[in-house]
Design an enzyme around this catalytic site. Structure first.
Site, mmCIF file in Angstrom:
data_model
loop_
_atom_site.group_PDB
_atom_site.id
_atom_site.type_symbol
_atom_site.label_atom_id
_atom_site.label_comp_id
_atom_site.label_asym_id
_atom_site.label_seq_id
_atom_site.Cartn_x
_atom_site.Cartn_y
_atom_site.Cartn_z
ATOM 1 N N CYS A 46 0.849 -1.194 0.000
ATOM 2 C CA CYS A 46 0.000 0.000 0.000
ATOM 3 C C CYS A 46 0.884 1.243 0.000
ATOM 4 C CB CYS A 46 -0.918 -0.040 1.220
ATOM 5 S SG CYS A 46 -1.827 1.485 1.455
ATOM 6 N N CYS A 66 -0.224 4.115 2.165
ATOM 7 C CA CYS A 66 -0.039 3.952 3.622
ATOM 8 C C CYS A 66 1.400 4.253 4.000
ATOM 9 C CB CYS A 66 -0.343 2.521 4.062
ATOM 10 S SG CYS A 66 -1.943 1.938 3.546
ATOM 11 N N ASP A 67 2.335 3.658 3.276
ATOM 12 C CA ASP A 67 3.730 3.690 3.714
ATOM 13 C C ASP A 67 4.625 4.578 2.860
ATOM 14 O OD1 ASP A 67 2.882 1.918 5.549
ATOM 15 O OD2 ASP A 67 3.710 0.142 4.595
#
Ligand code: NDP
Length: 450
Positions: A160, A163-164
């Site tokens: 993701c 997300c990161d």
């Protein structure tokens, strides 16, 4: 003998009613993505008060998308914002949301029974009964299955980017895959990282989005390697440091900091095996009205769709399935359906203290008389939102023995080495003693904290 049978029936009836009175809903919607939320909206407006079992990733995969530009009426919106809008609209129209996941279904007799597990308290399992069901459980991202992938999951390997990705400012990352998801990840990461490799096992992208492809491939910090497979992911135990790739028989070790997988997805249909008709790849088979092989059970979105897999097509399916279910509901004599009486769950949540600055964080960790549990989150991280209620609940439970705080990573410098979202760290006497990354690791850790 007849009298005995009558008596048994009477007793069953007596015990069955209180059970149904607690747990019966007209319709159960399984899933929390755009398809599920759209069907819940329609069902709510029909007066059917659906219960939505949101599952492990509320909002579905689109909640991890940093920018959605193809949702009609929204020129550009984050996946999370889009989901929040759909969620509120469904809730305002009568949907009930449960932070639970379905672990078993019984379609052998109607009304059907759904066994669910509470996501905050996995030991809490219960049964919900409903005459109609809309399955919108989507797909889960595939894994490569190469050495090092599991060891470095959350330590540089992720699926993701939204997300990161922000943790890879000016670093070197690789994206595996050549589909639309890989292009989206590359689009996002190439704005952040110093260098982005795209490793594609064939000699071409699978994506047919020519404009998007050209825009990304032309960027100076993007390098596409075709006919390249991943042999191994390596690191220094704490973090990924390199990948070994193979191109036409030749192996090469490439130093990098992060690897993002975008290699397609598998339908989340395993609990329906032998209960619904599935195709050989596990997609649920449906008719034109989106009904599955079981009456009153409908399926929508990615879990039925190996081709389009769009949020908007899932939403369209959601509307169609809700209309089909309502039509069938109108045609069934109501005494055949069990009595209503589902209860909305009530969860008391206290707020966890939010740390305002890096110096305040350092002071708390240094001076706290009790161990400190810190939840490192980011506003753009959907899994962080999932962990937040569990974190708050646990904070209430153990408030005298631990100090629970939450830390927006925007206030940090590099001193806590946060590499993945969400991260929870336990500090004792000023020192880090335990670090957990990702929703399942964190959830297990919190459950066992006394
Ligand atoms: P896709 O299935 O379209 O692409 C997967 C990619 O990963 C392919 O390049 C595939 O290679 C590669 N791959 C699969 N397994 C492996 C493996 N084990 N090792 C290396 N490479 C592998 O998946 P996506 O998630 O990209 O897209 C799914 C669907 O969602 C598509 O229909 C897509 O159009 C849609 N989508 C649309 C978006 C949009 O903005 N319009 C955004 C994201 C997705 P190969 O080609 O060799 O099989």
């Amino acid at each position: 003998m007849k009298k005995l049978i009558k008596k048994i029936f009477f007793l069953c009836f007596l015990f069955a009613i209180p059970m149904f009175a607690e747990e019966y809903y007209e319709v159960v919607v399984l899933g929390g993505g755009p398809g599920a939320l759209t069907s819940a909206l329609y069902l709510g407006r029909f007066g059917l008060r659906p219960v939505v079992i949101e599952g492990g990733l509320p909002g579905g995969l689109i909640s991890q998308s940093h920018l959605v530009q193809n949702w009609p009426g929204e020129a550009g919106i984050s996946g999370l914002q889009l989901i929040e809008k759909l969620h509120s609209q469904a809730e305002e129209n009568g949907s009930v949301f449960l932070a639970e996941e379905v672990i078993d279904v019984d379609f052998s007799k109607r009304p059907y029974t759904f066994t669910t597990r509470d996501l905050l308290h996995p030991e809490k399992v219960r049964k919900i009964v409903a005459s109609f069901c809309i399955i919108a459980m989507g797909t889960r991202p595939n894994r490569l299955g190469v050495p090092g992938e599991e060891d470095y999951w959350g330590k540089g390997v992720a699926n993701c980017a939204v997300c990161d990705g922000p943790l890879y400012q000016d670093k070197v990352v690789a994206i595996i895959g050549g589909g639309d998801a890989a292009l989206l990840e590359a689009d996002y990461l190439s704005e952040i990282a110093s260098k982005v490799y795209i490793f594609i096992r064939k000699d071409s992208f699978r994506s047919r989005e020519e404009q998007r492809k050209k825009k990304i491939v032309d960027r100076p910090n993007v390098e596409v390697r075709y006919l390249t497979t991943i042999k191994e992911i390596g690191g220094n135990k704490d973090q990924v440091t390199h990948v070994i790739v193979k191109n036409q028989g030749k192996e090469e070790k490439i130093p990098l900091d992060g690897i993002f997988l975008a290699i397609g997805a598998t339908p989340n249909s395993h609990i329906f095996e032998k209960k619904l008709a599935l195709d050989p790849k596990g997609f649920i088979q449906v008719g034109r009205d989106l009904q599955t092989s079981v009456p009153g059970v409908y399926a929508i979105g990615d879990i039925i769709d190996p081709i389009y897999k769009q949020a908007i097509s899932a939403a369209g399916d959601g509307a169609k399935a809700a209309i089909s279910a309502h039509k069938e509901w109108l045609s069934i004599p109501k005494k055949e359906l069990a009595k209503k009486g589902g209860k909305e769950p009530s969860i008391n949540r206290l707020k966890v203290e939010e740390v305002q600055s890096l110096s305040q964080l350092q002071k708390i960790i240094k001076e706290s008389k009790v161990p400190v549990v810190a939840d490192f989150y980011a506003s753009w991280c959907a899994p962080c939102k999932m962990i937040a209620p569990l974190f708050e609940e646990k904070a209430n439970e153990v408030e005298k023995s631990f100090r629970f705080i939450k830390v927006n990573i925007d206030i940090l410098d590099n001193s806590y080495h946060i590499q993945s979202m969400p991260t929870v760290i336990l500090f004792k006497e000023g020192k880090e003693v335990t670090r957990k990354v990702g929703t399942s690791e964190i959830s297990n850790f919190l459950q066992n904290l006394f």
